[in-house]
Design an enzyme around this catalytic site. Structure first.
Site, mmCIF file in Angstrom:
data_model
loop_
_atom_site.group_PDB
_atom_site.id
_atom_site.type_symbol
_atom_site.label_atom_id
_atom_site.label_comp_id
_atom_site.label_asym_id
_atom_site.label_seq_id
_atom_site.Cartn_x
_atom_site.Cartn_y
_atom_site.Cartn_z
ATOM 1 N N ARG A 143 12.011 -1.338 11.348
ATOM 2 C CA ARG A 143 10.541 -0.645 11.940
ATOM 3 C C ARG A 143 10.056 -1.506 13.186
ATOM 4 N NH1 ARG A 143 5.471 0.627 7.981
ATOM 5 N NH2 ARG A 143 4.032 -0.716 9.443
ATOM 6 N N ARG B 282 -9.635 0.382 8.852
ATOM 7 C CA ARG B 282 -9.125 -0.769 9.306
ATOM 8 C C ARG B 282 -10.046 -1.896 10.126
ATOM 9 N NH1 ARG B 282 -3.521 0.400 8.594
ATOM 10 N NH2 ARG B 282 -2.372 -1.201 9.876
ATOM 11 N N ARG C 95 0.243 -8.595 13.640
ATOM 12 C CA ARG C 95 -0.855 -7.654 12.691
ATOM 13 C C ARG C 95 -1.465 -8.448 11.440
ATOM 14 N NH1 ARG C 95 4.653 -5.006 10.836
ATOM 15 N NH2 ARG C 95 3.398 -3.815 9.246
ATOM 16 N N LYS D 104 0.815 -1.182 -0.086
ATOM 17 C CA LYS D 104 0.060 -0.027 -0.181
ATOM 18 C C LYS D 104 0.813 1.412 -0.102
ATOM 19 C CE LYS D 104 -2.036 -1.091 3.743
ATOM 20 N NZ LYS D 104 -1.452 -2.416 4.192
ATOM 21 N N ARG E 202 12.073 -5.863 5.157
ATOM 22 C CA ARG E 202 11.931 -4.442 5.676
ATOM 23 C C ARG E 202 12.693 -4.413 7.186
ATOM 24 N NH1 ARG E 202 6.444 -1.261 5.690
ATOM 25 N NH2 ARG E 202 6.137 -2.750 7.399
HETATM 26 P P1 AP5 Z 1 4.855 -1.342 1.937
HETATM 27 O O1 AP5 Z 1 4.548 -0.753 0.771
HETATM 28 O O2 AP5 Z 1 5.113 -0.698 3.304
HETATM 29 O O3 AP5 Z 1 3.545 -2.180 2.329
HETATM 30 P P2 AP5 Z 1 2.034 -1.912 3.480
HETATM 31 O O4 AP5 Z 1 1.007 -2.558 2.883
HETATM 32 O O5 AP5 Z 1 2.082 -0.373 3.112
HETATM 33 O O6 AP5 Z 1 2.471 -2.185 4.746
HETATM 34 P P3 AP5 Z 1 2.791 -1.825 5.889
HETATM 35 O O7 AP5 Z 1 3.559 -2.766 6.710
HETATM 36 O O8 AP5 Z 1 3.347 -0.331 5.947
HETATM 37 O O9 AP5 Z 1 1.264 -1.505 6.436
HETATM 38 P P4 AP5 Z 1 0.615 -1.911 7.730
HETATM 39 O O10 AP5 Z 1 -0.961 -1.779 7.096
HETATM 40 O O11 AP5 Z 1 0.736 -2.865 8.641
HETATM 41 O O12 AP5 Z 1 1.003 -0.495 8.576
HETATM 42 P P5 AP5 Z 1 0.465 0.885 8.675
HETATM 43 O O13 AP5 Z 1 1.593 1.911 8.524
HETATM 44 O O14 AP5 Z 1 -0.799 1.266 7.910
HETATM 45 O O15 AP5 Z 1 5.610 -2.884 1.672
HETATM 46 C C1 AP5 Z 1 6.273 -3.584 2.765
HETATM 47 C C2 AP5 Z 1 7.556 -4.230 1.980
HETATM 48 O O16 AP5 Z 1 7.240 -4.773 0.909
HETATM 49 C C3 AP5 Z 1 8.516 -2.981 1.759
HETATM 50 O O17 AP5 Z 1 9.879 -3.286 2.062
HETATM 51 C C4 AP5 Z 1 8.442 -2.825 0.153
HETATM 52 O O18 AP5 Z 1 9.430 -2.332 -0.234
HETATM 53 C C5 AP5 Z 1 8.297 -4.329 -0.283
HETATM 54 N N1 AP5 Z 1 7.389 -4.218 -1.409
HETATM 55 C C6 AP5 Z 1 6.167 -3.711 -1.792
HETATM 56 N N2 AP5 Z 1 5.629 -4.039 -2.838
HETATM 57 C C7 AP5 Z 1 6.444 -5.085 -3.456
HETATM 58 C C8 AP5 Z 1 6.592 -5.841 -4.625
HETATM 59 N N3 AP5 Z 1 5.852 -5.570 -5.425
HETATM 60 N N4 AP5 Z 1 7.664 -6.450 -4.776
HETATM 61 C C9 AP5 Z 1 8.531 -6.769 -3.828
HETATM 62 N N5 AP5 Z 1 8.675 -5.870 -2.658
HETATM 63 C C10 AP5 Z 1 7.775 -5.181 -2.309
HETATM 64 O O19 AP5 Z 1 0.183 0.652 10.214
HETATM 65 C C11 AP5 Z 1 0.920 0.268 11.397
HETATM 66 C C12 AP5 Z 1 0.380 0.402 12.737
HETATM 67 O O20 AP5 Z 1 -0.190 1.908 12.829
HETATM 68 C C13 AP5 Z 1 -0.829 -0.368 12.797
HETATM 69 O O21 AP5 Z 1 -0.649 -1.751 13.178
HETATM 70 C C14 AP5 Z 1 -1.691 0.339 13.991
HETATM 71 O O22 AP5 Z 1 -1.061 0.150 15.162
HETATM 72 C C15 AP5 Z 1 -1.666 1.735 13.392
HETATM 73 N N6 AP5 Z 1 -2.635 2.139 12.537
HETATM 74 C C16 AP5 Z 1 -2.460 2.724 11.483
HETATM 75 N N7 AP5 Z 1 -3.544 2.996 10.881
HETATM 76 C C17 AP5 Z 1 -4.444 2.788 11.690
HETATM 77 C C18 AP5 Z 1 -5.987 2.740 11.630
HETATM 78 N N8 AP5 Z 1 -6.616 3.285 10.730
HETATM 79 N N9 AP5 Z 1 -6.580 2.512 12.956
HETATM 80 C C19 AP5 Z 1 -6.039 1.750 13.886
HETATM 81 N N10 AP5 Z 1 -4.667 1.792 13.910
HETATM 82 C C20 AP5 Z 1 -3.959 2.293 13.050
#
Ligand code: AP5
Length: 192
Positions: free
Chosen positions: A133, A88, A144, A13, A127
């Site tokens: 992270r 979420r 997660r 994402k 990552r």
């Molecule tokens: P990346 O692009 O970072 O993937 P992502 O889907 O954004 O994954 P995240 O781990 O950032 O998402 P998340 O939903 O757990 O975390 P968030 O920050 O929203 O890619 C991941 C890796 O894969 C990278 O190394 C990238 O380079 C690699 N990659 C990507 N595409 C690729 C491809 N095609 N081929 C190869 N490699 C690839 O949330 C974090 C925390 O915040 C949550 O756990 C929660 O505690 C809190 N939070 C955030 N939003 C809310 C909410 N709305 N409500 C409650 N709590 C919340």
């Protein structure tokens, strides 16, 4: 373009939202990024959410909605947005619909990036090594993924029922996935 990106942790994402931000010229709103910023700044919000995030749990709906409302009050969101990390759960999905209706910015499309669990774990492990992270530890990743399955996966049906879902394969090179998204959000493409 008013777009929500859905998908499990590691589905790409954030990576794709950064590219789409350039392509569409609308801001990338990342709730996880905003919360990590608050943690890094040591703000009162950051002190509350830091320990919750480190475990891989969700921050409270009430807190998140406040953060989101504040962000949508900023002028740069008026021409559209890419929302990454929200909603979420179903309560957040309903709150977002209500918020967007209130500000006269109804959602165009929700794009779901589908990636199998083994590859998600592999990407997040990569990552963890590269970036360190806090929530990429094996225990937090496991949690997660569970939280996603239990609470976030139903949000996909919510958008499907609204006729706004584009379900895409998130496996492939960055360019391949990006091109799939661009094709899916092109005007006139059938979604739902
Ligand atoms: P990346 O692009 O970072 O993937 P992502 O889907 O954004 O994954 P995240 O781990 O950032 O998402 P998340 O939903 O757990 O975390 P968030 O920050 O929203 O890619 C991941 C890796 O894969 C990278 O190394 C990238 O380079 C690699 N990659 C990507 N595409 C690729 C491809 N095609 N081929 C190869 N490699 C690839 O949330 C974090 C925390 O915040 C949550 O756990 C929660 O505690 C809190 N939070 C955030 N939003 C809310 C909410 N709305 N409500 C409650 N709590 C919340």
């Amino acid at each position: 373009m008013r777009l929500v990106l859905l998908g499990a942790p590691g589905s790409g994402k954030g990576t794709q939202a950064t590219r789409l931000e350039q392509h569409l010229q609308v801001p990338h709103i990342t709730t996880g990024g905003m919360l990590r910023g608050a943690v890094a700044a040591g703000s009162p919000l950051g002190k509350v959410v830091g320990p919750i995030m480190a475990l891989g749990n969700l921050v409270s709906d009430e807190l998140m909605l406040g953060v989101l409302e504040e962000r949508f009050a900023q002028a740069d969101t008026r021409g559209g947005f890419i929302l990454d990390g929200y909603p979420r759960n179903l309560a957040q999905a309903r709150a977002l619909e209500a918020l967007l209706e209130r500000i006269g910015q109804p959602l165009d499309i929700a794009v779901q990036l589908d990636v199998g669990t083994d590859l998600l774990v592999q990407r997040l492990a990569g990552r963890a090594q590269a970036e360190g992270r806090a929530d990429d530890s094996p225990e937090a990743v496991r949690n997660r993924l569970e939280v996603y399955e239990q609470l976030t996966a139903p949000v996909v049906d919510f958008y499907r029922n609204l006729g706004k879902l584009a379900h895409l394969d998130g496996v492939g090179s960055l360019d391949e996935v990006f091109n799939r998204i661009v094709e899916a959000i092109a005007p006139g493409t059938d979604v739902g």
